[in-house]
Motif scaffolding. Structure first.
Motif, PDB file in Angstrom:
ATOM      1  N   ARG A 321      26.096   8.818  -7.041  1.00  0.00           N
ATOM      2  CA  ARG A 321      27.372   8.380  -7.597  1.00  0.00           C
ATOM      3  C   ARG A 321      28.538   9.162  -7.002  1.00  0.00           C
ATOM      4  O   ARG A 321      29.587   8.582  -6.670  1.00  0.00           O
ATOM      5  CB  ARG A 321      27.352   8.556  -9.123  1.00  0.00           C
ATOM      6  N   VAL A 322      28.376  10.465  -6.840  1.00  0.00           N
ATOM      7  CA  VAL A 322      29.441  11.274  -6.246  1.00  0.00           C
ATOM      8  C   VAL A 322      29.648  10.897  -4.785  1.00  0.00           C
ATOM      9  O   VAL A 322      30.793  10.766  -4.306  1.00  0.00           O
ATOM     10  CB  VAL A 322      29.111  12.770  -6.393  1.00  0.00           C
ATOM     11  N   LEU A 323      28.546  10.686  -4.034  1.00  0.00           N
ATOM     12  CA  LEU A 323      28.675  10.291  -2.636  1.00  0.00           C
ATOM     13  C   LEU A 323      29.365   8.933  -2.508  1.00  0.00           C
ATOM     14  O   LEU A 323      30.200   8.709  -1.618  1.00  0.00           O
ATOM     15  CB  LEU A 323      27.292  10.248  -1.985  1.00  0.00           C
ATOM     16  N   ASP A 324      29.016   8.022  -3.403  1.00  0.00           N
ATOM     17  CA  ASP A 324      29.643   6.703  -3.362  1.00  0.00           C
ATOM     18  C   ASP A 324      31.126   6.793  -3.676  1.00  0.00           C
ATOM     19  O   ASP A 324      31.953   6.140  -3.027  1.00  0.00           O
ATOM     20  CB  ASP A 324      28.934   5.778  -4.354  1.00  0.00           C
ATOM     21  N   ALA A 325      31.490   7.624  -4.704  1.00  0.00           N
ATOM     22  CA  ALA A 325      32.904   7.801  -5.040  1.00  0.00           C
ATOM     23  C   ALA A 325      33.666   8.448  -3.892  1.00  0.00           C
ATOM     24  O   ALA A 325      34.797   8.045  -3.574  1.00  0.00           O
ATOM     25  CB  ALA A 325      33.033   8.638  -6.315  1.00  0.00           C
ATOM     26  N   ALA A 326      33.053   9.451  -3.246  1.00  0.00           N
ATOM     27  CA  ALA A 326      33.720  10.101  -2.109  1.00  0.00           C
ATOM     28  C   ALA A 326      33.901   9.129  -0.950  1.00  0.00           C
ATOM     29  O   ALA A 326      34.941   9.139  -0.260  1.00  0.00           O
ATOM     30  CB  ALA A 326      32.904  11.314  -1.668  1.00  0.00           C
ATOM     31  N   ARG A 327      32.909   8.261  -0.698  1.00  0.00           N
ATOM     32  CA  ARG A 327      33.032   7.273   0.380  1.00  0.00           C
ATOM     33  C   ARG A 327      34.186   6.314   0.104  1.00  0.00           C
ATOM     34  O   ARG A 327      34.958   5.965   1.011  1.00  0.00           O
ATOM     35  CB  ARG A 327      31.719   6.504   0.522  1.00  0.00           C
ATOM     36  N   LYS A 328      34.309   5.880  -1.139  1.00  0.00           N
ATOM     37  CA  LYS A 328      35.383   4.959  -1.493  1.00  0.00           C
ATOM     38  C   LYS A 328      36.751   5.629  -1.399  1.00  0.00           C
ATOM     39  O   LYS A 328      37.749   4.964  -1.096  1.00  0.00           O
ATOM     40  CB  LYS A 328      35.158   4.423  -2.901  1.00  0.00           C
ATOM     41  N   MET A 329      36.808   6.943  -1.672  1.00  0.00           N
ATOM     42  CA  MET A 329      38.081   7.644  -1.487  1.00  0.00           C
ATOM     43  C   MET A 329      38.472   7.713  -0.018  1.00  0.00           C
ATOM     44  O   MET A 329      39.656   7.731   0.328  1.00  0.00           O
ATOM     45  CB  MET A 329      37.988   9.056  -2.072  1.00  0.00           C
TER      46      MET A 329
END
Length: 977
Positions: A321-329
Motif C-alpha cells: 500500500r505504501v509503495l502504491d501510494a508513493a508511485r501515485k505521488m
C-alpha cells in the motif's frame, strides 16, 4: 612548650580507616599496568579527592589547629572535581578509543574560582588568626560551593548514565553469547548508589542549613562523608579487581539455518500474486479473506508470511500500500487527487493510519514526501514498521535495566503528550482539580511562612544554643510565680560565679521620650519621639552575646556614661541620615543628655532582643532615682535582665545545677522559710515559646502547641485536597476504560499505565503549585492581619521552595498512586466491552471511606474555627471589672518639668468636649506590668502568704475606669476584688 592531646572518637577511627584504604586503592589504580590504566587514573583522582575530604574532616575534629595553626591553608576540598572525574572514567570505559584532549580541560575550569575562594579564606585567616573554616568568607561561600558541587555531580552523573545507555545501544547480540551485557552492570549500580546518596543528602543538608543553621557542626555530616568514601572505595576495588575490558568486541554473525526451498518458492509466489492481483487495495482485506482468494488455509498463509517473509500480515500488506501510494505521488496523472484520495485508492481506510504507516516507512509525512523534489521509493526490510531498540534478552538482568531501556525517552515523551491532551480534553475536570489543589497548597505555604518565621526567632545568633537569660522563680505557700528579671546586684554576682561565661546586663525602658535637638538650637524645632520598645540601658558585653553589624563606632563606647548606640532606622528618623549621627546629641525624658557613640544595622524582625536605642549601663546607675536603680537583692524588676553565654561544650544540666547552687547560696531558701526564690537559666531557644513569663522584649511570644496545631491543619488541608483529587480521578477513569483496554491489548504493561497516570497527575500538581504561588503571593499582605508577622516577610525563600517541593511530592504520591492503580487494573475485555462502571472503579467502600474522611476533616476544621471565633468574641466582650470603652491611654513625661505641668494638662483635657473623666496612673487596670509586694495587716508579725499587686493612681482612677470598690478605702489604699 605547648602540649596538645589528640582526642580520637570512634568516628575518627573510621575516618582514618577510610583514608588508609582509599589511598591504597588510589595508588593501585594509578600505578598498576593494565589495559584500562588511563580510565583507572581518572577514578584514582576522584578517590584521592574524597580521601582529602576525609583528611580535612578528621583534622578539624581532632582540633589540629591547636598544634599546627596553618594546616587549614592547605587545599583539601575540591568540591567541583569529582563529577567530571567520574564522567571521564565512564567515558574512557565505554569509549576506550576516545582520547582526552585539551578541549576537555574546560570541565575542570570551575576549580579556579573555588581556589580563589580558598585564597580569600587564607587572606582573612592571616588577618584574623582564625582557621580558614572559621572565616566569614568560608561561612558565606561554602554553602554556595556545596550547592554548585551538588549540581555538578547531578549533571555529570546524568551524562554518565547516557554514556552507558549509548554503550548498550552499540552492542550487537547474537546466538554466540551476550557476555558484554554484564560488563557495566556493576558500574551502573554504583552510580545509582551515588544518585541515591544525593537524594538523601539534599533534604538532610537543607534541613540542617535552614532549620538548624548554628546548631549542626561538622559531625552532623560524618555519615555523608563515610557513605561517600565507602561508595568510592567500592567502585575503586571493583574496577581494580574486575577482569579488564577494552570495549565491546563484535563477534562474527552466526550462520542462520537456511529456509526450505519449497517455503522460499511459496513466499516468492505470494508476493507476485498479491502484487499482480492488487489484493492490497481492498481496505477490508484480512488474513482470512486473502486465504480464501488464494485458495489456502489461514494457517498455511500465516506460515508463509511469518516464516518465509519474516513479517506479519499487516506489515506485508501495508508494504504494497505504501509503495502504491508513493508511485501515485510520482505519477503526474494523480496530481488532481488529494492525499486522502490516494490513500483510499491504495487500500488505506483512514487518514491517520495512512499518515502513521507512511511516516514509519519513509521517515516523512505524506505531505512532506509529496513536496520533496527528490522523491525516492521507500525500501523495506524484514522489520519495516518496527522501531529499533536495544534488547537485553537475559531474564535475570532485565529488571535491573528496566529504567534504562532505549525507548525510555520516547515513552516519557508519550506520557506527557497524552497527559497534556487529556487535560485539554477535560478542561472542567482539570480546572476543578487544579483549583482545589492550588488553594490547598497556597494555604500550606502561608502556614509554613508563619511557622518558619516563628521558629526562626534568634536562630541567627552565634552560640544560639549556649545563650541563656537568668530569670526568677518565686515559690510561696504552694503558689509559683515567674519573673523575667533578676535583682540588680545579680549581674556582678553571676559574673563572679561564672568566670568562664560572658555575662551582660540590661534594663529595659518603655514609653520614654527621645528628643533630637534642632541644629539651629531653637527648641520649637526639636524632633520629639516616644519609643515604646527597643530602648534599654546595656553593657558593652551585650554585643559579645548578640550579634550586630556596626556601621560606625564600637561596643566599647558603652563603657562611658551618657553614651548611646542607635540602629540605622532610628538614626535616619532622628537625624535624616545615619552617616551624620555620630557625635550628635539626644535627650531622654528630658533627664539625661546622651551622645551618639555608635550606629548599628537594624536587627532582623525575628528577634526577641530589639536593639534600637542602647544607653550605657553606667548611666542607669548614675541616674538611679530617675530610673529606679536599686542595688538590693530584695527587689526584682522584670526590666532588669541578665544574659549569659556559656562555652559551647557546657551541658544545660550542668548549668541548671550551678544556677541552683547559686540560688541556695545567695537566697535564704531553708525549710523554715515560707518564701523561696530561685534563679533559673532560661535557654534563648525557649525565650520565644515560654508562656510562663508572658512576654519578651520583642513584640510577641507564641506557643509551640500553636505551631504544631497550624502544621497539623496544613497537613489536613493537603489530605483533603488529595482526597478530592482521588475521587474526581477515579470517577473520571470510567471514561478512559476503552483507552486503557486498547493500550493493554497493544502490549502496554501495568507499570507503563501507572507511569502515564502519574505523569498526568504530576502535570496537574505542578500547574497547581504555580497557581498556588500566585494565590499565596496575593494573600501574603493580608497575613499580618491574622498573624504576628512583619510587613517585610517574603514568600519566596529557600525554605519555602523546599516546603513546596515536599508538598508537591506528597500530593503527587497521595493523589496519583491510587487512581493509577485503579486505571491500570482494568481488565481489557471488560474495558473494551464498556462494562466498567463507576460502581466498580476502586470499590464503593473505599470511596465512601475517602468521602467520609474528607467531610470529617472539613467538619473538624469548621468546628475548630467556630470555637476560635466564639473564644475571641468572649475575650473581646467579657466583663473585665472595668469599663474599657472610649478610654484613651496617653504616655506622659516623668521629668520634673513634665510633672509640674500635669495638673494643668489634666484641666485642659477635662475641658475638651465629650471628656467625662481623666486620671493619672502608672498603668491601666488590665496591664501585666505590675509591682508586687508582700504585706502585713492587723499588726500581724506574719504576712498572709500571698503578694499584692500595686498600681499608682490618683483619686479619679476609679471614676475614669468605672471601678467598683469591693472592701474599703483606707489611708489612700484601694483594695479591689
Amino acid at each position: 612548650m605547648n602540649t596538645y592531646t589528640f582526642h580520637i572518637t570512634p568516628y575518627d577511627l573510621v575516618l582514618q580507616a577510610a583514608i588508609f584504604v582509599g589511598l591504597t586503592f588510589s595508588l593501585q589504580l594509578w600505578f598498576a599496568k593494565r589495559v584500562n590504566q588511563s580510565a583507572n587514573r581518572f577514578l584514582a583522582l576522584a578517590l584521592i579527592i574524597v580521601v582529602l575530604w576525609q583528611v580535612w574532616a578528621l583534622c578539624i575534629d581532632i582540633r589540629l589547629d591547636a598544634w599546627f595553626p596553618r594546616w587549614s591553608w592547605v587545599p583539601f576540598q575540591f568540591l567541583l572535581a569529582p563529577g567530571p572525574l567520574i564522567f571521564f572514567y565512564v567515558r574512557k570505559i565505554t569509549q576506550p578509543g576516545r582520547r582526552f584532549v585539551w578541549q576537555d580541560w574546560w570541565h575542570f575550569s570551575p576549580l579556579l574560582p573555588e581556589l580563589g575562594f580558598l585564597l580569600l579564606q587564607v587572606r582573612e585567616s592571616i588577618r584574623t588568626g582564625a582557621a580558614t573554616y572559621h572565616t566569614s568568607v568560608f561561612q558565606k561561600f561554602n554553602p554556595l560551593l556545596q550547592l554548585l558541587a551538588l549540581i555538578s555531580v547531578i549533571i555529570y552523573l546524568y551524562w554518565s548514565f547516557k554514556l552507558i545507555e549509548r554503550y548498550y545501544k552499540g552492542l550487537k547480540f547474537n546466538h554466540t553469547g551476550d557476555r558484554y551485557r554484564y560488563e557495566l552492570r556493576w558500574l551502573y549500580r554504583l552510580l545509582a548508589g551515588f544518585r541515591l546518596l544525593l537524594l538523601l543528602c539534599v533534604p538532610y543538608a537543607a534541613i540542617n542549613y535552614f532549620f538548624y543553621p548554628h546548631q549542626s557542626g561538622l559531625h552532623t555530616y560524618y555519615p555523608v562523608y563515610l557513605l561517600l568514601a565507602i561508595l568510592m572505595i567500592r567502585m575503586a576495588a571493583t574496577a581494580f579487581l574486575k577482569p579488564e575490558t577494552a570495549g565491546p568486541v563484535q563477534s562474527p554473525p552466526a550462520t542462520k539455518a537456511p529456509l526450505p526451498a519449497a517455503l522460499k518458492q511459496k513466499a516468492t509466489w505470494l508476493k507476485q500474486t498479491v502484487a499482480a492481483n492488487r489484493y492490497f487495495q481492498d481496505p477490508e482485506l484480512t488474513l482470512g479473506t486473502l486465504a480464501e482468494k488464494l485458495d489456502l488455509s489461514t494457517h498455511e498463509l500465516s506460515r508463509i508470511i511469518n516464516t518465509g517473509l519474516k513479517k506479519n500480515f499487516n506489515d506485508f500488506i501495508n508494504e504494497y500500500r505504501v509503495l502504491d501510494a508513493a508511485r501515485k505521488m510520482h505519477d503526474p496523472a494523480y496530481n488532481h487527487i488529494t492525499l486522502l484520495g490516494i490513500a483510499y485508492e491504495s487500500g488505506f481506510n483512514a487518514q491517520s493510519t495512512f499518515s502513521r504507516i507512511f511516516k514509519q516507512a519513509t521517515g516523512k509525512t505524506p505531505l512532506e514526501y509529496k513536496n520533496d523534489p527528490e522523491k525516492g521509493f521507500p525500501t523495506y526490510n524484514s522489520r519495516s514498521f518496527t522501531l529499533s531498540a536495544a534488547v537485553i534478552s537475559s531474564h535475570e538482568t532485565t529488571p535491573k535495566w528496566f529504567d534504562e531501556k532505549l525507548n525510555r525517552s520516547y515513552m516519557f515523551k508519550n506520557y506527557f503528550k497524552i497527559a497534556w491532551r487529556n487535560i485539554i480534553r477535560h478542561q472542567s475536570y482539570a480546572a476543578i482539580n487544579m483549583a482545589g489543589l492550588a488553594v490547598g497548597i497556597a494555604a500550606c505555604l502561608l502556614i509554613f511562612v508563619v511557622v518558619q518565621y516563628e521558629l526562626s526567632f534568634d536562630t541567627y545568633q552565634p552560640g544560639y544554643k549556649s545563650t541563656y537569660r537568668i530569670v526568677t522563680k518565686k515559690v510561696r505557700e504552694g503558689s509559683t510565680r515567674y519573673s523575667v528579671g533578676i535583682s540588680a546586684p545579680g549581674l556582678d554576682a553571676f559574673r563572679l560565679y561564672f568566670p568562664e561565661a560572658t555575662v551582660a546586663g540590661i534594663d529595659a525602658i518603655y514609653g520614654s521620650q527621645v528628643v533630637a535637638p534642632a541644629p539651629d538650637g531653637n527648641p520649637a524645632n526639636d524632633k520629639k519621639f516616644v519609643e515604646n520598645s527597643g530602648i534599654m540601658f546595656a553593657e558593652p558585653q551585650l554585643f559579645d552575646i548578640f550579634s550586630a553589624t556596626w556601621l560606625a563606632g564600637s561596643a566599647s563606647a558603652l563603657k562611658d556614661p551618657n553614651m548611646v548606640v542607635i540602629d540605622e532606622s532610628s538614626a535616619v528618623k532622628y537625624f535624616g541620615d545615619w552617616k551624620v549621627a555620630m557625635g550628635k546629641i539626644l535627650r531622654m525624658d528630658n533627664l539625661v543628655t546622651l551622645k551618639v557613640a555608635g550606629v548599628i544595622q537594624d536587627v532582623p524582625a525575628n528577634t526577641d532582643m530589639p536593639l534600637k536605642l542602647l544607653v550605657s549601663y553606667i548611666t542607669w546607675k548614675q541616674n538611679a532615682k530617675s530610673y529606679n536603680y536599686s542595688n538590693s537583692w530584695d527587689e526584682t524588676s522584670s526590666d532588669c535582665q541578665v544574659y549569659i553565654k556559656f562555652p559551647a561544650n557546657v551541658l544545660q544540666s550542668t548549668i541548671d545545677r550551678q544556677v541552683l547552687s547559686f540560688s541556695n547560696k545567695q537566697f535564704v531558701n531553708n525549710k523554715s522559710s515560707a518564701r523561696k526564690r530561685f534563679a533559673i537559666a532560661q535557654p534563648l531557644s525557649e525565650l520565644h515559646f515560654d508562656n510562663r513569663f508572658r512576654d519578651t522584649l520583642g513584640d510577641h511570644i507564641t506557643n509551640r502547641a500553636t505551631l504544631r496545631t497550624l502544621s497539623l491543619i496544613a497537613v489536613l488541608i493537603i489530605i483533603m485536597a488529595s482526597i478530592n483529587f482521588i475521587n474526581l480521578s477515579t470517577a473520571q477513569s470510567v471514561g478512559r476504560s476503552k483507552e486503557v483496554g486498547i493500550r493493554k491489548v497493544l502490549g502496554s504493561s501495568r507499570g507503563q499505565l501507572i507511569g502515564m497516570v502519574m505523569c498526568e497527575t504530576t502535570i496537574i500538581v505542578l500547574l497547581s503549585a504555580g497557581l498556588a504561588i500566585c494565590v499565596a503571593e496575593l494573600a501574603l499582605p493580608l497575613l499580618k492581619n491574622i498573624a504576628s508577622v512583619p510587613d517585610s516577610i517574603g514568600l519566596l525563600n529557600p525554605g519555602t521552595f523546599l516546603c513546596l517541593a515536599c508538598v508537591v511530592f506528597a500530593v503527587v504520591l497521595l493523589s496519583g498512586i491510587y487512581p493509577a492503580l485503579v486505571v491500570s487494573g482494568f481488565k481489557p475485555i471488560l474495558a473494551l466491552k464498556n462494562k466498567i462502571n463507576s460502581a466498580a472503579v476502586g470499590g464503593i467502600s473505599l470511596r465512601r471511606v475517602l468521602v467520609v474522611t474528607q467531610f470529617a476533616i472539613s467538619q473538624l476544621l469548621i468546628i475548630g474555627t467556630a470555637i476560635a471565633v466564639k473564644q475571641m468574641d468572649f475575650v473581646n466582650n467579657a466583663d473585665l471589672g472595668f469599663d474599657k470603652a472610649a478610654v484613651l491611654a496617653i504616655p506622659c513625661p516623668t521629668d520634673s518639668i513634665g510633672l509640674s505641668r500635669l495638673n494643668s494638662f489634666k484641666q485642659q483635657v477635662l475641658a475638651l468636649p465629650g471628656v467625662k473623666a481623666a486620671s493619672f496612673a502608672s498603668d491601666v487596670p488590665s496591664s501585666a506590668h505590675n509591682n508586687s509586694s508582700n504585706f502585713f495587716f492587723n499588726h500581724s508579725p506574719k504576712d498572709p502568704g500571698f503578694d499584692v499587686f500595686m498600681k499608682v493612681a490618683d483619686a479619679d482612677y476609679f471614676k475614669t475606669f468605672d471601678l467598683k470598690l469591693s472592701v474599703c478605702l483606707l489611708r489612700g489604699y484601694a483594695v479591689l476584688p
